[in-house]
Design an enzyme around this catalytic site. Structure first.
Site, PDB file in Angstrom:
ATOM      1  N   ASP A 193       1.269  -9.086 -10.033  1.00  0.00           N
ATOM      2  CA  ASP A 193       0.863  -8.491 -11.316  1.00  0.00           C
ATOM      3  C   ASP A 193       1.995  -7.667 -11.917  1.00  0.00           C
ATOM      4  O   ASP A 193       2.220  -7.696 -13.130  1.00  0.00           O
ATOM      5  CB  ASP A 193      -0.367  -7.595 -11.114  1.00  0.00           C
ATOM      6  CG  ASP A 193      -1.643  -8.410 -10.969  1.00  0.00           C
ATOM      7  OD1 ASP A 193      -1.630  -9.597 -11.342  1.00  0.00           O
ATOM      8  OD2 ASP A 193      -2.632  -7.857 -10.476  1.00  0.00           O
ATOM      9  N   ASP A 197       0.270  -4.391  -6.617  1.00  0.00           N
ATOM     10  CA  ASP A 197       0.208  -5.856  -6.583  1.00  0.00           C
ATOM     11  C   ASP A 197       1.516  -6.422  -7.130  1.00  0.00           C
ATOM     12  O   ASP A 197       1.801  -6.317  -8.331  1.00  0.00           O
ATOM     13  CB  ASP A 197      -0.983  -6.344  -7.418  1.00  0.00           C
ATOM     14  CG  ASP A 197      -1.191  -7.838  -7.265  1.00  0.00           C
ATOM     15  OD1 ASP A 197      -0.235  -8.602  -7.508  1.00  0.00           O
ATOM     16  OD2 ASP A 197      -2.291  -8.245  -6.880  1.00  0.00           O
ATOM     17  N   THR A 231     -12.407 -12.551   1.504  1.00  0.00           N
ATOM     18  CA  THR A 231     -12.134 -12.814   2.935  1.00  0.00           C
ATOM     19  C   THR A 231     -10.746 -12.345   3.353  1.00  0.00           C
ATOM     20  O   THR A 231     -10.468 -12.226   4.537  1.00  0.00           O
ATOM     21  CB  THR A 231     -12.202 -14.320   3.209  1.00  0.00           C
ATOM     22  OG1 THR A 231     -11.136 -14.953   2.466  1.00  0.00           O
ATOM     23  CG2 THR A 231     -13.536 -14.919   2.759  1.00  0.00           C
ATOM     24  N   ARG A 257      -4.426 -14.840  -1.943  1.00  0.00           N
ATOM     25  CA  ARG A 257      -5.258 -14.200  -0.938  1.00  0.00           C
ATOM     26  C   ARG A 257      -6.650 -14.038  -1.502  1.00  0.00           C
ATOM     27  O   ARG A 257      -6.828 -13.369  -2.511  1.00  0.00           O
ATOM     28  CB  ARG A 257      -4.622 -12.846  -0.594  1.00  0.00           C
ATOM     29  CG  ARG A 257      -5.061 -12.288   0.693  1.00  0.00           C
ATOM     30  CD  ARG A 257      -4.252 -11.070   1.052  1.00  0.00           C
ATOM     31  NE  ARG A 257      -4.493  -9.948   0.152  1.00  0.00           N
ATOM     32  CZ  ARG A 257      -4.213  -8.687   0.462  1.00  0.00           C
ATOM     33  NH1 ARG A 257      -3.670  -8.417   1.623  1.00  0.00           N
ATOM     34  NH2 ARG A 257      -4.455  -7.721  -0.374  1.00  0.00           N
TER      35      ARG A 257
END
Ligand code: PRP
Ligand code: URA
Length: 209
Positions: A203, A200, A108, A104
């Site tokens: 991660d 995340d 944006t 991602r």
């Protein structure tokens, strides 16, 4: 929404809490994500067709059920989807695994494709797209569209945590796709992270932060 299945089994909810906790390290995080994928896979595969075969028990001949020859495919969205592959493969070891690489864009928030390798007979398979997080829905929608463009006819999506926005986005873009999740959380924050979520997923799985 009729295509959305929230799996509220106590084992699933308990394990989900473990991975939401910020003090859970990568080793345990990986183990629990795998277990969750396995538990959820039980429900995702509920409607697999069966066929009867003849076998012989130590006592007598009998007819017994086995999964019919329907072909399955698992499609993790890289990277975080990788954490769910082994859990599903332990239930359905004959499934083929395709990979779609998407990240991602942090500015944006649009998904960017960097890899795609799918089974050649994708049009004949029941496909389960997997990714722990369904946030804006951009990545899942792009992945589903890729595999549909390559001929896929039967697609399900399995995620651990979804946002209401992500669920809505996938339902609108792909009304034929059933979505299986362990939780639909409250909202997205200003960075399009799921709140409360788990942070995340990539991660945390791979220890990159
Ligand atoms: C995460 C997650 C999903 C995506 C969800 O991946 O694993 O693929 O974000 O967000 P969306 O619904 O708004 O598209 P990320 O892009 O962080 O890549 P990674 O798996 O490589 O960490
Ligand atoms: N991707 C993640 O890994 N977590 C989120 O909360 C949103 C997108």
């Amino acid at each position: 929404m009729k295509n959305v299945f929230v799996m509220d089994h106590p084992l699933i909810q308990h394990k989900l809490t473990l991975i939401r906790d910020k003090n859970t390290g990568s080793k345990e995080f990986r183990e629990v994500v795998k277990e969750l994928a396995m538990l959820m896979g039980y429900e995702v595969t509920r409607n697999l067709p069966l066929q009867e075969i003849e076998i012989e028990t130590p006592v007598s001949k009998t007819k017994a059920k086995v999964i019919a020859g329907r072909k399955l495919g698992i499609v993790p969205i890289l990277r975080a989807g990788l954490g769910m592959v082994d859990g599903l493969l332990s239930l359905i070891p004959a499934a083929k695994v395709g990979h779609i690489g998407l990240y991602r864009d942090p500015e944006t928030l649009e998904p960017v494709e960097y890899y795609c390798k799918l089974p050649v007979d994708v049009h004949e398979r029941d496909l389960i797209v997997i990714d722990p997080m369904l946030a804006t829905g951009g990545s899942a929608n792009a992945a589903i569209q890729f595999i549909k463009d390559r001929g896929a006819q039967s697609v399900k999506l399995m995620c651990l945590i979804a946002s209401p926005e992500g669920v809505k986005a996938v339902c609108e873009a792909h009304p034929d796709v059933e979505i299986y999740v362990a939780a639909v959380d409250e909202k997205l924050n200003e960075h399009a992270y799921i709140v409360p979520g788990l942070g995340d997923a990539g991660d945390r799985l791979f220890g990159t932060k």
